[in-house]
Design an enzyme around this catalytic site. Structure first.
Site, short mmCIF file in Angstrom:
data_model
loop_
_atom_site.label_atom_id
_atom_site.label_comp_id
_atom_site.label_asym_id
_atom_site.label_seq_id
_atom_site.Cartn_x
_atom_site.Cartn_y
_atom_site.Cartn_z
N TYR A 42 -2.19 -22.18 78.83
CA TYR A 42 -1.64 -22.63 80.12
C TYR A 42 -0.74 -23.86 79.92
CZ TYR A 42 -4.64 -19.52 82.80
OH TYR A 42 -5.22 -18.40 83.35
N LYS A 79 -3.41 -12.57 79.80
CA LYS A 79 -3.08 -13.54 78.77
C LYS A 79 -4.32 -13.85 77.94
CE LYS A 79 -5.28 -16.73 79.53
NZ LYS A 79 -6.75 -16.99 79.74
P1 NDP Z 1 -15.40 -10.82 80.71
O1 NDP Z 1 -16.24 -10.99 79.50
O2 NDP Z 1 -15.95 -11.22 82.02
O3 NDP Z 1 -14.96 -9.29 80.82
C1 NDP Z 1 -14.41 -8.58 79.75
C2 NDP Z 1 -14.78 -7.10 79.91
O4 NDP Z 1 -14.16 -6.40 78.84
C3 NDP Z 1 -16.27 -6.80 79.76
O5 NDP Z 1 -16.99 -6.97 80.96
C4 NDP Z 1 -16.26 -5.38 79.31
O6 NDP Z 1 -16.11 -4.55 80.44
C5 NDP Z 1 -14.97 -5.25 78.51
N1 NDP Z 1 -15.19 -5.20 77.07
C6 NDP Z 1 -14.79 -4.21 76.25
N2 NDP Z 1 -15.15 -4.45 74.99
C7 NDP Z 1 -15.83 -5.59 74.99
C8 NDP Z 1 -16.48 -6.34 73.97
N3 NDP Z 1 -16.50 -5.94 72.70
N4 NDP Z 1 -17.07 -7.50 74.31
C9 NDP Z 1 -17.05 -7.95 75.58
N5 NDP Z 1 -16.45 -7.26 76.60
C10 NDP Z 1 -15.85 -6.09 76.30
O7 NDP Z 1 -14.04 -11.57 80.39
P2 NDP Z 1 -12.96 -12.07 81.45
O8 NDP Z 1 -12.86 -11.11 82.56
O9 NDP Z 1 -13.23 -13.48 81.79
O10 NDP Z 1 -11.61 -12.06 80.57
C11 NDP Z 1 -10.93 -10.85 80.26
C12 NDP Z 1 -9.47 -11.17 79.93
O11 NDP Z 1 -8.87 -11.76 81.07
C13 NDP Z 1 -9.26 -12.15 78.79
O12 NDP Z 1 -8.15 -11.77 78.04
C14 NDP Z 1 -8.99 -13.47 79.48
O13 NDP Z 1 -8.17 -14.34 78.74
C15 NDP Z 1 -8.29 -13.02 80.75
N6 NDP Z 1 -8.52 -13.92 81.87
C16 NDP Z 1 -7.44 -14.36 82.58
C17 NDP Z 1 -7.60 -15.21 83.64
C18 NDP Z 1 -6.42 -15.64 84.44
O14 NDP Z 1 -6.58 -16.52 85.28
N7 NDP Z 1 -5.25 -15.06 84.25
C19 NDP Z 1 -8.92 -15.73 84.01
C20 NDP Z 1 -10.00 -15.16 83.24
C21 NDP Z 1 -9.79 -14.30 82.20
P3 NDP Z 1 -16.77 -3.08 80.50
O15 NDP Z 1 -18.26 -3.31 80.49
O16 NDP Z 1 -16.26 -2.56 81.77
O17 NDP Z 1 -16.31 -2.31 79.29
#
Ligand code: NDP
Length: 368
Positions: free
Chosen positions: A218, A133
């Site tokens: 949420y 989401k």
């Molecule tokens: P993070 O920033 O921790 O991770 C996102 C990952 O996406 C990065 O580590 C990277 O991985 C990849 N990525 C690819 N392109 C980009 C870019 N341009 N900039 C930054 N990162 C990029 O975010 P979250 O894990 O916290 O969130 C990811 C998604 O999950 C969001 O949509 C968020 O809303 C959702 N979420 C949902 C939760 C829930 O409880 N359901 C809780 C937290 C987040 P790599 O280096 O491997 O390419």
């Protein structure tokens, strides 16, 4: 042959009392023939790690692959989670997943604005999709994602983990069975104080907005599953105290009100400026339910006019993914939907909220 699923179905349908279960994860029913959903993550950030850790306790899901823009994370996932090298991809090579028979589904855990293009690519590769989401950054994108998955004959699910949380489900049961009477009011307060100003969550191009996309959703989703209807109008007001940190198009705080077909109203707050806001309150003619915390990773706490809710804490992502495996492979119908259409409704509401903010709080109607 009687499967364990048939057996449990018969047990619960009869008057036999099931033994007390200490951990709700134990109630997950294995897929037929021990089948497992073989999943790859796209975007190896903090939430992907949390899910990968939770999969260790899944019965129906196996972590097998990874897509990442950071080569050393792929190496780390091979060591830490046993992901096979041949199931690792970069964003450039990920379309090759099409020719990989050992991956059933991809879980998209990248920044919000990437969900749409990546869903289109993964659908084209013929894999099921679980997308975090918000499913997209607006309703138009969400509609295109649903259409692409239909055209490719793959399923699209949204990572709504609260739809499987036991205390949440108990309140929904009580509301459905009339124990709260006619529902009149919902309050949803969702927010936290965001740190690092350079993170993607504060970049409109990657986040699609600010707090509303991330945490306010949420309250929207909660209003819908708690009340059991979809809102038909919204009014919304934005306040911004820091225009450097929260640039144009990145909302810091939005208060909004939702109106529902049967006359219930919701009053909600979405913010990146206040700490520890995680509270739901539902009021009906015969009773109430309140949850605080209501959507964090838990333990969730809840009570109703009948007393404290004592359902055991579960690891949300473990239960969510086990249930999603049954949805994808056995067409199981969840109590609260988690499909693309469910995600699209939230996007339509977010579009309407932004529209109302732009019109200085004018009432905006929502059509589905
Ligand atoms: P993070 O920033 O921790 O991770 C996102 C990952 O996406 C990065 O580590 C990277 O991985 C990849 N990525 C690819 N392109 C980009 C870019 N341009 N900039 C930054 N990162 C990029 O975010 P979250 O894990 O916290 O969130 C990811 C998604 O999950 C969001 O949509 C968020 O809303 C959702 N979420 C949902 C939760 C829930 O409880 N359901 C809780 C937290 C987040 P790599 O280096 O491997 O390419």
């Amino acid at each position: 042959m009687t499967t364990r699923r048939d057996f449990l179905k018969k047990m619960t349908a009869s008057t036999v009392v099931l033994p007390l279960i200490s951990d709700i994860n134990d109630t997950v029913i294995p897929l037929a023939d021990g089948k497992q959903l073989r999943i790859a993550f796209c975007g190896l950030g903090s939430y992907a790690r949390r899910c990968a850790d939770a999969i260790k306790d899944c019965k129906n899901v196996k972590l097998v692959g990874a897509i990442s823009g950071t080569p050393n994370k792929l190496e780390e996932w091979q060591t830490k989670y046993g992901v096979a090298k041949e199931n690792c991809y970069s964003y450039e090579t990920m379309d090759g997943i099409k020719n990989n028979p050992n991956i059933d589904a991809v879980y998209i855990t990248t920044p919000n604005a990437l969900h749409h293009p990546q869903t289109l690519r993964i659908a084209k590769a013929g894999k099921h999709i679980i997308c975090e989401k918000p499913m997209a950054i607006n309703a138009k994108e969400a509609e295109e994602m649903i259409a692409a998955c239909k055209a490719a004959n793959v399923k699209l699910l949204i990572g709504y983990r609260m739809h499987f949380e036991p205390k949440t489900l108990e309140i929904i049961r009580m509301r459905k069975e009339g124990e709260l009477g006619k529902i009149l009011f919902f309050q949803g307060l969702c927010g936290f104080r965001i740190g690092d100003p350079t993170q993607w969550r504060l970049n409109k191009d990657l986040a699609g907005g600010g707090s509303m996309m991330d945490i306010g959703i949420y309250a929207i989703n909660g209003a819908r599953y708690m009340i059991g209807e979809d809102p038909i109008w919204v009014t919304a007001q934005e306040t911004k105290t820091d225009t450097v940190k929260f640039k144009a198009g990145v909302d810091e705080t939005i208060t909004f009100q939702l109106g529902f077909p049967n006359g219930a109203v919701a009053s909600c707050l979405s913010t990146y400026a206040m700490n520890g806001l995680d509270k739901f309150y539902l009021n009906g003619e015969k009773g109430f339910a309140e949850m605080q915390p209501s959507t964090g990773y838990g333990p969730i706490k809840g009570r109703t006019h009948k007393g404290e809710l004592t359902h055991p804490h579960v690891t949300h992502q473990t239960v969510q993914l086990d249930e999603m495996a049954a949805i994808l492979f056995e067409n199981k119908q969840p109590i609260v939907p988690v499909d693309g259409e469910e995600g699209l409704k939230d996007m339509k509401i977010i579009d309407a909220i932004f529209k109302s903010v732009a019109k200085n709080g004018e009432k905006v109607s929502i059509k589905y």
